[in-house]
Every structure is written in C-alpha cells, then in structure tokens.
Design a protein around this motif. Sequence first.
Motif, PDB file in Angstrom:
ATOM      1  N   GLU A   1       0.806  -1.220   0.000  1.00  0.00           N
ATOM      2  CA  GLU A   1       0.000   0.000   0.000  1.00  0.00           C
ATOM      3  C   GLU A   1       0.841   1.272   0.000  1.00  0.00           C
ATOM      4  N   HIS A   2       2.026   1.212   0.591  1.00  0.00           N
ATOM      5  CA  HIS A   2       2.851   2.419   0.716  1.00  0.00           C
ATOM      6  C   HIS A   2       4.017   2.453  -0.258  1.00  0.00           C
TER       7      HIS A   2
ATOM      8  N   TRP B   1       6.761   0.661  -0.481  1.00  0.00           N
ATOM      9  CA  TRP B   1       8.081   0.564   0.118  1.00  0.00           C
ATOM     10  C   TRP B   1       9.033  -0.156  -0.821  1.00  0.00           C
TER      11      TRP B   1
ATOM     12  N   GLU C   1       5.923   7.638  10.343  1.00  0.00           N
ATOM     13  CA  GLU C   1       5.361   7.515   8.995  1.00  0.00           C
ATOM     14  C   GLU C   1       3.834   7.566   9.030  1.00  0.00           C
ATOM     15  N   GLU C   2       3.240   6.949  10.037  1.00  0.00           N
ATOM     16  CA  GLU C   2       1.784   6.972  10.174  1.00  0.00           C
ATOM     17  C   GLU C   2       1.289   8.394  10.449  1.00  0.00           C
TER      18      GLU C   2
ATOM     19  N   GLN D   1       1.522  10.410   7.264  1.00  0.00           N
ATOM     20  CA  GLN D   1       0.438  10.002   6.371  1.00  0.00           C
ATOM     21  C   GLN D   1      -0.863  10.660   6.800  1.00  0.00           C
TER      22      GLN D   1
END
Length: 109
Positions: free
Chosen positions: A62-63, A65, A93-94, A97
């Motif tokens: 989803e991200h 990476w 990171e969360e 986001q």
Amino acid sequence: MNALRQLRWVAFLEGMSFLGLLFIAMPVKYLLNQPLAVRITGSVHGLLFLLFVSSLFRAASEHGWTARRSLAVFGASLVPFGNFVLDRSLRREEQEQGRSRPADELTPD
C-alpha cells in the motif's frame, strides 16, 4: 484499520511473544524441565509472526516501500527488541500520512 497501524499492533504483539519465548519460556524449559512452555509460547509466536509477515506485505504494497525498507522491517522482527525500535519510524510515517490525507479521508478506519 490502516495498514501501518495494523503493522504496528501486530509487530508489538509479535515482539512481546518473541521476548516471552526467549526470556520466560526457554528458561522454564531448561531450568525447570518443562518443554510445554516453549511448545505453547512458540506456537503463539509462530502464528503472530505469520500475521506480522502478512501485515508487512500489506503495508509495503500500500505504501510502495522499496525492497530495502521491507527487508529492514522484516529484519527488525528477527532481533530481540527490534520491533520496539522499529515502532518509532512506523509511528512517524503513520503521523505523516495522517497529516497528508485529504479531509474526506480522515474518517476512522
């Protein structure tokens, strides 16, 4: 639940089970001659590790990476206390986001 939050929760549980296996179940097995402690704790840890790998795959997909980032996250799960160190970067990171999400996407997952 978003992918990073799920990964953080599963990583925490997996890390706790790993520490329980190393520092509680293993000494009980070898000092008190009770192998059942490792069998039970090891089974729980194994299940949580599989959930961790699944959550890692979801978050990485989803991200977007890189393989290097994904391997670093995976590697943290192999080191005692590694998941707890990893949590700091995942939390950051969360939060980043969350700040970059449009207002209509800010509903709870």
